[in-house]
Design a protein around this motif. Structure first.
Motif, PDB file in Angstrom:
ATOM      1  N   ARG A  85      25.691  63.215 -40.968  1.00 47.45           N
ATOM      2  CA  ARG A  85      25.822  64.444 -40.177  1.00 47.45           C
ATOM      3  C   ARG A  85      25.555  65.653 -41.071  1.00 47.45           C
ATOM      4  O   ARG A  85      26.120  65.765 -42.150  1.00 47.45           O
ATOM      5  CB  ARG A  85      27.230  64.504 -39.596  1.00 47.45           C
ATOM      6  CG  ARG A  85      27.503  65.685 -38.708  1.00 47.45           C
ATOM      7  CD  ARG A  85      28.919  65.614 -38.144  1.00 47.45           C
ATOM      8  NE  ARG A  85      29.114  64.470 -37.270  1.00 47.45           N
ATOM      9  CZ  ARG A  85      28.859  64.453 -35.961  1.00 47.45           C
ATOM     10  NH1 ARG A  85      28.405  65.542 -35.373  1.00 47.45           N
ATOM     11  NH2 ARG A  85      29.069  63.376 -35.247  1.00 47.45           N
ATOM     12  N   HIS A  86      24.687  66.560 -40.578  1.00 46.95           N
ATOM     13  CA  HIS A  86      24.323  67.755 -41.335  1.00 46.95           C
ATOM     14  C   HIS A  86      24.399  68.977 -40.421  1.00 46.95           C
ATOM     15  O   HIS A  86      23.996  68.920 -39.270  1.00 46.95           O
ATOM     16  CB  HIS A  86      22.894  67.618 -41.889  1.00 46.95           C
ATOM     17  CG  HIS A  86      22.683  66.351 -42.643  1.00 46.95           C
ATOM     18  ND1 HIS A  86      23.147  66.154 -43.919  1.00 46.95           N
ATOM     19  CD2 HIS A  86      22.081  65.189 -42.281  1.00 46.95           C
ATOM     20  CE1 HIS A  86      22.826  64.941 -44.319  1.00 46.95           C
ATOM     21  NE2 HIS A  86      22.179  64.334 -43.340  1.00 46.95           N
ATOM     22  N   THR A  87      24.903  70.084 -40.964  1.00 45.82           N
ATOM     23  CA  THR A  87      24.994  71.329 -40.207  1.00 45.82           C
ATOM     24  C   THR A  87      23.666  72.076 -40.333  1.00 45.82           C
ATOM     25  O   THR A  87      23.169  72.293 -41.433  1.00 45.82           O
ATOM     26  CB  THR A  87      26.147  72.200 -40.724  1.00 45.82           C
ATOM     27  OG1 THR A  87      27.366  71.449 -40.602  1.00 45.82           O
ATOM     28  CG2 THR A  87      26.269  73.489 -39.924  1.00 45.82           C
ATOM     29  N   THR A  88      23.104  72.468 -39.192  1.00 44.17           N
ATOM     30  CA  THR A  88      21.825  73.183 -39.176  1.00 44.17           C
ATOM     31  C   THR A  88      22.048  74.674 -39.416  1.00 44.17           C
ATOM     32  O   THR A  88      23.186  75.149 -39.434  1.00 44.17           O
ATOM     33  CB  THR A  88      21.102  73.000 -37.823  1.00 44.17           C
ATOM     34  OG1 THR A  88      21.815  73.730 -36.821  1.00 44.17           O
ATOM     35  CG2 THR A  88      20.971  71.531 -37.440  1.00 44.17           C
ATOM     36  N   MET A  89      20.961  75.390 -39.559  1.00 45.57           N
ATOM     37  CA  MET A  89      21.035  76.838 -39.768  1.00 45.57           C
ATOM     38  C   MET A  89      21.523  77.572 -38.527  1.00 45.57           C
ATOM     39  O   MET A  89      21.814  78.770 -38.589  1.00 45.57           O
ATOM     40  CB  MET A  89      19.684  77.364 -40.239  1.00 45.57           C
ATOM     41  CG  MET A  89      19.334  76.870 -41.638  1.00 45.57           C
ATOM     42  SD  MET A  89      17.712  77.393 -42.199  1.00 45.57           S
ATOM     43  CE  MET A  89      18.043  79.113 -42.598  1.00 45.57           C
ATOM     44  N   SER A  90      21.630  76.888 -37.388  1.00 47.01           N
ATOM     45  CA  SER A  90      22.211  77.465 -36.166  1.00 47.01           C
ATOM     46  C   SER A  90      23.631  76.966 -35.942  1.00 47.01           C
ATOM     47  O   SER A  90      24.180  77.103 -34.857  1.00 47.01           O
ATOM     48  CB  SER A  90      21.359  77.122 -34.945  1.00 47.01           C
ATOM     49  OG  SER A  90      20.227  77.928 -34.880  1.00 47.01           O
ATOM     50  N   SER A  91      24.203  76.323 -36.966  1.00 44.81           N
ATOM     51  CA  SER A  91      25.574  75.786 -36.914  1.00 44.81           C
ATOM     52  C   SER A  91      25.744  74.655 -35.911  1.00 44.81           C
ATOM     53  O   SER A  91      26.857  74.390 -35.457  1.00 44.81           O
ATOM     54  CB  SER A  91      26.593  76.901 -36.643  1.00 44.81           C
ATOM     55  OG  SER A  91      26.531  77.843 -37.692  1.00 44.81           O
ATOM     56  N   THR A  92      24.660  73.998 -35.532  1.00 49.89           N
ATOM     57  CA  THR A  92      24.745  72.802 -34.715  1.00 49.89           C
ATOM     58  C   THR A  92      24.711  71.599 -35.656  1.00 49.89           C
ATOM     59  O   THR A  92      24.547  71.746 -36.865  1.00 49.89           O
ATOM     60  CB  THR A  92      23.574  72.733 -33.710  1.00 49.89           C
ATOM     61  OG1 THR A  92      22.344  72.811 -34.436  1.00 49.89           O
ATOM     62  CG2 THR A  92      23.648  73.870 -32.698  1.00 49.89           C
ATOM     63  N   GLN A  93      24.852  70.415 -35.110  1.00 51.31           N
ATOM     64  CA  GLN A  93      24.880  69.206 -35.923  1.00 51.31           C
ATOM     65  C   GLN A  93      23.624  68.376 -35.721  1.00 51.31           C
ATOM     66  O   GLN A  93      23.207  68.133 -34.589  1.00 51.31           O
ATOM     67  CB  GLN A  93      26.103  68.347 -35.582  1.00 51.31           C
ATOM     68  CG  GLN A  93      27.427  69.025 -35.894  1.00 51.31           C
ATOM     69  CD  GLN A  93      27.596  69.257 -37.389  1.00 51.31           C
ATOM     70  OE1 GLN A  93      27.525  68.329 -38.184  1.00 51.31           O
ATOM     71  NE2 GLN A  93      27.797  70.513 -37.761  1.00 51.31           N
ATOM     72  N   ALA A  94      23.046  67.949 -36.826  1.00 49.46           N
ATOM     73  CA  ALA A  94      21.939  66.995 -36.817  1.00 49.46           C
ATOM     74  C   ALA A  94      22.502  65.695 -37.370  1.00 49.46           C
ATOM     75  O   ALA A  94      22.945  65.646 -38.521  1.00 49.46           O
ATOM     76  CB  ALA A  94      20.779  67.485 -37.678  1.00 49.46           C
ATOM     77  N   VAL A  95      22.511  64.664 -36.536  1.00 51.04           N
ATOM     78  CA  VAL A  95      23.035  63.371 -36.954  1.00 51.04           C
ATOM     79  C   VAL A  95      21.852  62.433 -37.151  1.00 51.04           C
ATOM     80  O   VAL A  95      21.120  62.131 -36.200  1.00 51.04           O
ATOM     81  CB  VAL A  95      24.027  62.797 -35.912  1.00 51.04           C
ATOM     82  CG1 VAL A  95      24.539  61.439 -36.365  1.00 51.04           C
ATOM     83  CG2 VAL A  95      25.173  63.773 -35.682  1.00 51.04           C
ATOM     84  N   VAL A  96      21.667  61.991 -38.388  1.00 53.31           N
ATOM     85  CA  VAL A  96      20.537  61.140 -38.729  1.00 53.31           C
ATOM     86  C   VAL A  96      21.032  59.702 -38.864  1.00 53.31           C
ATOM     87  O   VAL A  96      21.973  59.426 -39.608  1.00 53.31           O
ATOM     88  CB  VAL A  96      19.859  61.598 -40.035  1.00 53.31           C
ATOM     89  CG1 VAL A  96      18.646  60.723 -40.341  1.00 53.31           C
ATOM     90  CG2 VAL A  96      19.451  63.069 -39.935  1.00 53.31           C
ATOM     91  N   THR A  97      20.392  58.815 -38.108  1.00 51.35           N
ATOM     92  CA  THR A  97      20.732  57.394 -38.126  1.00 51.35           C
ATOM     93  C   THR A  97      19.474  56.577 -38.393  1.00 51.35           C
ATOM     94  O   THR A  97      18.358  57.101 -38.346  1.00 51.35           O
ATOM     95  CB  THR A  97      21.353  56.967 -36.778  1.00 51.35           C
ATOM     96  OG1 THR A  97      20.412  57.257 -35.729  1.00 51.35           O
ATOM     97  CG2 THR A  97      22.671  57.693 -36.499  1.00 51.35           C
ATOM     98  N   ASN A  98      19.684  55.301 -38.643  1.00 53.45           N
ATOM     99  CA  ASN A  98      18.576  54.382 -38.850  1.00 53.45           C
ATOM    100  C   ASN A  98      18.814  53.171 -37.964  1.00 53.45           C
ATOM    101  O   ASN A  98      19.913  52.621 -37.955  1.00 53.45           O
ATOM    102  CB  ASN A  98      18.509  53.971 -40.327  1.00 53.45           C
ATOM    103  CG  ASN A  98      17.180  53.362 -40.707  1.00 53.45           C
ATOM    104  OD1 ASN A  98      16.250  53.345 -39.919  1.00 53.45           O
ATOM    105  ND2 ASN A  98      17.094  52.859 -41.914  1.00 53.45           N
ATOM    106  N   ASP A  99      17.820  52.784 -37.171  1.00 49.01           N
ATOM    107  CA  ASP A  99      17.938  51.607 -36.328  1.00 49.01           C
ATOM    108  C   ASP A  99      16.695  50.737 -36.505  1.00 49.01           C
ATOM    109  O   ASP A  99      15.875  51.001 -37.388  1.00 49.01           O
ATOM    110  CB  ASP A  99      18.188  51.986 -34.866  1.00 49.01           C
ATOM    111  CG  ASP A  99      17.053  52.769 -34.221  1.00 49.01           C
ATOM    112  OD1 ASP A  99      15.903  52.696 -34.695  1.00 49.01           O
ATOM    113  OD2 ASP A  99      17.312  53.454 -33.216  1.00 49.01           O
ATOM    114  N   ALA A 100      16.546  49.739 -35.665  1.00 50.23           N
ATOM    115  CA  ALA A 100      15.423  48.803 -35.796  1.00 50.23           C
ATOM    116  C   ALA A 100      14.062  49.506 -35.683  1.00 50.23           C
ATOM    117  O   ALA A 100      13.068  49.029 -36.234  1.00 50.23           O
ATOM    118  CB  ALA A 100      15.535  47.704 -34.739  1.00 50.23           C
TER     119      ALA A 100
END
Length: 183
Positions: A136-151
């Motif tokens: 989970r990373h906070t964007t420059m607009s204070s929203t959340q970017a959640v990066v995952t890895n799947d198949a």
């Protein structure tokens, strides 16, 4: 703001394809795709190579498959991203934005501050390489970017990353195939 969120939420449910394009005579344009045009692939090796070593906005300008994103950055006054020392950018390719151009949404295009807030949701103010990208990373607009890895590979808030880390002078760029719905 609720109207804007509602509009974006409605559009985010659509599955759209297409691309930025190079028109007749090799001119890169952000206009609707005319018949007989060649579609520019943001992930084509020559387009990725053109981005290397440049500051992030200049790098986006060098890739014809990111022309709609560039138009949005210019309109929102985000050329200043070139001055940020370290960024991670989840860059929406023209494969999506040609069918959903910012210019066709007056509440965004006519309000550069609102457009900037939307576009800053795609930027994290640190360079995240693949070893540090998941989570989970906070964007420059204070929203959340959640990066995952799947198949199927990397995803940012369920949007697929179609080109893995490309290093520009000041950013790690990950090209995505859809507008990312931020949390």
């Amino acid at each position: 703001m609720h109207v804007l969120r509602g509009l974006l939420a409605g559009v985010l449910t659509l599955s759209l394809g297409g691309c930025g394009f190079i028109g007749r005579g090799g001119v890169v344009t952000g206009q609707p795709l005319p018949s007989g045009s060649v579609i520019a692939d943001a992930c084509a090796p020559q387009n990725l190579a053109a981005m290397e070593g440049k500051p992030v906005v200049a790098a986006i300008a060098a890739n014809p498959g990111l022309s709609q994103l560039l138009a949005g950055f210019k309109r929102a006054g985000l050329q200043t991203f070139d001055d940020v020392p370290a960024l991670t950018l989840f860059a929406t390719s023209d494969q999506y934005l040609m069918h959903f151009p910012f210019q066709n949404i007056p509440m965004l295009w006519d309000n550069p501050d609102s457009l900037a807030r939307v576009l800053k949701q795609s930027a994290v103010e640190e360079r995240l390489d693949l070893d540090h990208l998941l989570g989970r990373h906070t964007t420059m607009s204070s929203t959340q970017a959640v990066v995952t890895n799947d198949a199927e590979g990397l995803r940012v808030n369920r949007t697929r990353v179609v080109c893995r880390q490309l290093d520009t002078a000041n950013a790690a760029v990950y090209i995505v195939n859809d507008l990312v719905a931020y949390q």
